[in-house]
Scaffold this motif. Structure first.
Motif, PDB file in Angstrom:
ATOM      1  N   ASP A  29       0.864  -1.174   0.000  1.00  0.00           N
ATOM      2  CA  ASP A  29       0.000   0.000   0.000  1.00  0.00           C
ATOM      3  C   ASP A  29       0.902   1.226   0.000  1.00  0.00           C
ATOM      4  OD1 ASP A  29      -1.807   2.021   0.318  1.00  0.00           O
ATOM      5  OD2 ASP A  29      -2.709   1.267   2.166  1.00  0.00           O
ATOM      6  N   THR A  30       1.068   1.837  -1.162  1.00  0.00           N
ATOM      7  CA  THR A  30       1.984   2.969  -1.295  1.00  0.00           C
ATOM      8  C   THR A  30       1.401   4.262  -0.741  1.00  0.00           C
ATOM      9  OG1 THR A  30       1.162   3.388  -3.537  1.00  0.00           O
ATOM     10  CG2 THR A  30       3.109   1.971  -3.320  1.00  0.00           C
ATOM     11  N   ARG A  31       0.094   4.287  -0.483  1.00  0.00           N
ATOM     12  CA  ARG A  31      -0.542   5.502   0.051  1.00  0.00           C
ATOM     13  C   ARG A  31      -0.616   5.482   1.576  1.00  0.00           C
ATOM     14  NH1 ARG A  31      -5.515   8.429  -1.787  1.00  0.00           N
ATOM     15  NH2 ARG A  31      -4.219  10.005  -0.783  1.00  0.00           N
ATOM     16  N   ALA A  32      -0.107   4.433   2.189  1.00  0.00           N
ATOM     17  CA  ALA A  32      -0.198   4.313   3.633  1.00  0.00           C
ATOM     18  C   ALA A  32       0.650   5.379   4.334  1.00  0.00           C
ATOM     19  CB  ALA A  32       0.244   2.918   4.073  1.00  0.00           C
ATOM     20  N   ALA A  33       0.414   5.537   5.632  1.00  0.00           N
ATOM     21  CA  ALA A  33       1.142   6.529   6.416  1.00  0.00           C
ATOM     22  C   ALA A  33       1.069   6.161   7.890  1.00  0.00           C
ATOM     23  CB  ALA A  33       0.572   7.929   6.187  1.00  0.00           C
ATOM     24  N   THR A  34       1.939   6.763   8.677  1.00  0.00           N
ATOM     25  CA  THR A  34       1.944   6.546  10.127  1.00  0.00           C
ATOM     26  C   THR A  34       1.769   7.880  10.844  1.00  0.00           C
ATOM     27  OG1 THR A  34       4.369   6.648  10.164  1.00  0.00           O
ATOM     28  CG2 THR A  34       3.363   4.460  10.023  1.00  0.00           C
ATOM     29  N   TYR A  35       1.211   7.823  12.045  1.00  0.00           N
ATOM     30  CA  TYR A  35       1.008   9.016  12.869  1.00  0.00           C
ATOM     31  C   TYR A  35       0.811   8.566  14.310  1.00  0.00           C
ATOM     32  CZ  TYR A  35      -3.977   7.779  12.787  1.00  0.00           C
ATOM     33  OH  TYR A  35      -5.177   7.122  12.934  1.00  0.00           O
ATOM     34  N   ARG A  36       0.706   9.527  15.226  1.00  0.00           N
ATOM     35  CA  ARG A  36       0.498   9.198  16.639  1.00  0.00           C
ATOM     36  C   ARG A  36      -0.967   9.440  17.009  1.00  0.00           C
ATOM     37  NH1 ARG A  36       2.541  11.751  20.621  1.00  0.00           N
ATOM     38  NH2 ARG A  36       3.017  13.706  19.564  1.00  0.00           N
ATOM     39  N   PRO A  37      -1.729   8.383  17.270  1.00  0.00           N
ATOM     40  CA  PRO A  37      -3.132   8.578  17.655  1.00  0.00           C
ATOM     41  C   PRO A  37      -3.297   9.433  18.904  1.00  0.00           C
ATOM     42  CG  PRO A  37      -2.737   6.306  17.005  1.00  0.00           C
ATOM     43  CD  PRO A  37      -1.395   6.964  17.088  1.00  0.00           C
ATOM     44  N   GLY A  38      -2.344   9.341  19.839  1.00  0.00           N
ATOM     45  CA  GLY A  38      -2.431  10.175  21.036  1.00  0.00           C
ATOM     46  C   GLY A  38      -2.387  11.655  20.707  1.00  0.00           C
ATOM     47  N   ALA A  39      -1.622  12.016  19.683  1.00  0.00           N
ATOM     48  CA  ALA A  39      -1.558  13.416  19.261  1.00  0.00           C
ATOM     49  C   ALA A  39      -2.891  13.865  18.682  1.00  0.00           C
ATOM     50  CB  ALA A  39      -0.443  13.600  18.238  1.00  0.00           C
ATOM     51  N   VAL A  40      -3.603  12.945  18.037  1.00  0.00           N
ATOM     52  CA  VAL A  40      -4.927  13.266  17.493  1.00  0.00           C
ATOM     53  C   VAL A  40      -5.893  13.564  18.638  1.00  0.00           C
ATOM     54  CG1 VAL A  40      -6.883  12.392  16.165  1.00  0.00           C
ATOM     55  CG2 VAL A  40      -4.543  11.886  15.432  1.00  0.00           C
ATOM     56  N   ALA A  41      -5.857  12.728  19.681  1.00  0.00           N
ATOM     57  CA  ALA A  41      -6.748  12.942  20.827  1.00  0.00           C
ATOM     58  C   ALA A  41      -6.485  14.287  21.479  1.00  0.00           C
ATOM     59  CB  ALA A  41      -6.563  11.810  21.835  1.00  0.00           C
ATOM     60  N   LEU A  42      -5.209  14.618  21.686  1.00  0.00           N
ATOM     61  CA  LEU A  42      -4.877  15.885  22.328  1.00  0.00           C
ATOM     62  C   LEU A  42      -5.264  17.070  21.453  1.00  0.00           C
ATOM     63  CD1 LEU A  42      -3.592  17.205  24.785  1.00  0.00           C
ATOM     64  CD2 LEU A  42      -1.373  17.070  23.636  1.00  0.00           C
ATOM     65  N   ALA A  43      -4.967  16.975  20.148  1.00  0.00           N
ATOM     66  CA  ALA A  43      -5.258  18.086  19.249  1.00  0.00           C
ATOM     67  C   ALA A  43      -6.757  18.323  19.100  1.00  0.00           C
ATOM     68  CB  ALA A  43      -4.626  17.822  17.880  1.00  0.00           C
ATOM     69  N   THR A  44      -7.535  17.253  18.954  1.00  0.00           N
ATOM     70  CA  THR A  44      -8.979  17.426  18.791  1.00  0.00           C
ATOM     71  C   THR A  44      -9.634  17.876  20.091  1.00  0.00           C
ATOM     72  OG1 THR A  44      -9.221  15.025  19.104  1.00  0.00           O
ATOM     73  CG2 THR A  44      -9.244  15.851  16.841  1.00  0.00           C
ATOM     74  N   ALA A  45      -9.092  17.448  21.249  1.00  0.00           N
ATOM     75  CA  ALA A  45      -9.614  17.932  22.534  1.00  0.00           C
ATOM     76  C   ALA A  45      -9.378  19.430  22.670  1.00  0.00           C
ATOM     77  CB  ALA A  45      -8.959  17.179  23.689  1.00  0.00           C
ATOM     78  N   GLN A  46      -8.179  19.890  22.335  1.00  0.00           N
ATOM     79  CA  GLN A  46      -7.877  21.312  22.418  1.00  0.00           C
ATOM     80  C   GLN A  46      -8.757  22.112  21.465  1.00  0.00           C
ATOM     81  OE1 GLN A  46      -3.681  21.074  21.560  1.00  0.00           O
ATOM     82  NE2 GLN A  46      -3.093  21.018  23.718  1.00  0.00           N
ATOM     83  N   ALA A  47      -8.958  21.575  20.249  1.00  0.00           N
ATOM     84  CA  ALA A  47      -9.807  22.273  19.288  1.00  0.00           C
ATOM     85  C   ALA A  47     -11.257  22.321  19.771  1.00  0.00           C
ATOM     86  CB  ALA A  47      -9.722  21.581  17.926  1.00  0.00           C
ATOM     87  N   ALA A  48     -11.723  21.231  20.397  1.00  0.00           N
ATOM     88  CA  ALA A  48     -13.089  21.212  20.914  1.00  0.00           C
ATOM     89  C   ALA A  48     -13.271  22.246  22.018  1.00  0.00           C
ATOM     90  CB  ALA A  48     -13.430  19.814  21.429  1.00  0.00           C
ATOM     91  N   ILE A  49     -12.271  22.380  22.889  1.00  0.00           N
ATOM     92  CA  ILE A  49     -12.341  23.370  23.969  1.00  0.00           C
ATOM     93  C   ILE A  49     -12.361  24.779  23.390  1.00  0.00           C
ATOM     94  CG2 ILE A  49     -11.108  24.338  25.952  1.00  0.00           C
ATOM     95  CD1 ILE A  49     -10.027  21.420  26.385  1.00  0.00           C
ATOM     96  N   ARG A  50     -11.498  25.034  22.391  1.00  0.00           N
ATOM     97  CA  ARG A  50     -11.510  26.355  21.750  1.00  0.00           C
ATOM     98  C   ARG A  50     -12.861  26.639  21.104  1.00  0.00           C
ATOM     99  NH1 ARG A  50      -6.243  24.714  20.148  1.00  0.00           N
ATOM    100  NH2 ARG A  50      -7.032  24.092  18.092  1.00  0.00           N
ATOM    101  N   ALA A  51     -13.543  25.574  20.670  1.00  0.00           N
ATOM    102  CA  ALA A  51     -14.858  25.734  20.033  1.00  0.00           C
ATOM    103  C   ALA A  51     -15.994  25.804  21.042  1.00  0.00           C
ATOM    104  CB  ALA A  51     -15.106  24.583  19.062  1.00  0.00           C
TER     105      ALA A  51
END
Length: 388
Positions: free
Chosen positions: A144-166
């Motif tokens: 799968d040449t379109r695959a990618a890696t990331y940190r799910p924990g960073a997603v939780a923190l970023a979306t929580a911060q964005a939700a609070i700002r909202a």
């Protein structure tokens, strides 16, 4: 009394028991600040900003521990039904955008096989470390040449911060129980000088809508607090470290039923989830060639089965640990009660929605959280259904 929601005001954060929490009612309460709960909270604030929302987390930070932190963080459409590819690609777009400042690293996934098949190429054509994988034993590969890696924990923190700002409120260090009739029981926790967790205070909050995003504990909460049967299960998965050099160009390898995910200059080994763990199961370690290790029996069986094709597992690079606590592990939800279950949500009682991620949350978690938020908001259109 229900908290008014100004259009642009950020939400309130209650981080410790020294901060007084007013037991007010909310339009929506989201239980669990892993990536599924925080993403759903953010999408709800974006879709219906006039509804007040409280996000509740047992830890001291959004996703301080648990399945989100231990998830592989591999986006790939391998094993995802083609009917859900539009959701997967929409999720990829969200993760790779600059909106949340998440490091999204393009990285191919190489799925190795012993036999030829559709879309499989000779694995010898790939540049793979022979000390990590035996390509003679696995001569074919799907890439799968379109695959990618990331940190799910960073997603939780970023979306929580964005939700609070909202405008979402966040209550930390709090254990939640479903009380029925739209009621949530909130037990604020504190720690004594001997590191014992005790209930500092208890509050009762009412909400028109409750989202249960407690991961592997979500079904248990629905069944025991509400008496509602669900078809979902859970399993415990360990992720031992393999101290073998990897780089930003190293692919994710799937072979012998396990995944080697490059991370921090080495690899994280992610075993497959074969079955649910029985009720009352307590993870315990096992023995490797007669020597006690922190790897539980199920993990050991996977490693032994993969030794012939992944020779690196038979070296000192594998961190087996002296006890189970030495090897990172967490409970994972199994939507639908099977390891192949895809992320989903369902209404388990009037006004109560169960949101589950599971093994494929890396690829479909955000879209499933959005789908639930849109369902609650009464929005029919989904962004991945629009013509591309």
């Amino acid at each position: 009394m229900q908290r008014p929601v100004p259009d642009s005001a950020p939400g309130q954060v209650w981080a410790h028991t020294g901060q007084s929490f007013p037991a007010q009612d909310y339009d929506v309460v989201v239980l669990g600040a892993g990536r599924m709960g925080t993403a759903c909270a953010l999408f709800l604030r974006q879709l219906v900003p006039t509804r007040s929302l409280l996000l509740v987390e047992e830890g001291g930070l959004p996703n301080e521990d648990g399945a989100t932190l231990l998830s592989p963080g591999v986006w790939t459409t391998l094993d995802v039904p083609e009917s859900r590819w539009p959701e997967a690609h929409w999720t990829r777009t969200q993760l790779s955008a600059d909106t949340w400042d998440i490091t999204f690293q393009p990285r191919p996934v190489v799925d190795l096989h012993a036999t030829a098949g559709e879309a499989r190429i000779p694995s010898r054509d790939l540049t793979l470390d022979p000390e990590v994988v035996d390509v003679a034993a696995l001569p074919w590969a799907t890439v799968d040449t379109r695959a990618a890696t990331y940190r799910p924990g960073a997603v939780a923190l970023a979306t929580a911060q964005a939700a609070i700002r909202a405008g979402a409120d966040l209550l930390l260090n709090t254990r939640a129980h479903l009380g029925g009739d739209g009621r949530v029981v909130l037990e604020r926790l504190t720690v004594t000088n001997t590191h014992q967790i005790v209930v500092h205070e208890t509050h009762h909050v009412r909400a028109g809508t409750i989202v249960v995003a407690l991961g592997a504990h979500g079904s248990h909460a629905a069944e025991h607090d509400l008496g509602t049967h669900t078809a979902h299960a859970r399993a415990y998965r360990q992720a031992p470290r393999v101290n073998w050099p990897s780089t930003d160009a190293s692919p994710v390898l799937r072979a012998g039923g396990v995944t080697l995910r490059p991370q921090h200059g080495g690899y994280v080994l992610v075993p497959a989830i074969h079955h649910r763990d029985p009720a009352g199961y307590v993870p315990t370690g096992g023995r490797l060639t007669g020597v006690p290790t922190g790897l539980r029996r199920e993990t050991l069986e996977d490693l032994v089965a993969a030794l012939d094709v992944l020779p690196v597992l038979g070296t000192e690079a594998l961190e087996s640990g002296r006890s189970v606590s030495d090897v990172p592990g967490a409970w994972f939800a199994l939507p639908g009660g099977t390891p192949a279950g895809l992320p989903q949500h369902e209404q388990v009682a009037p006004g109560v929605h169960l949101l589950l991620g599971g093994p494929h949350a890396d690829t479909l978690g955000l879209s499933t959280a959005y789908d639930l938020a849109a369902t609650i908001a009464g929005v029919a259109e989904r962004p991945w259904d629009r013509p591309r």
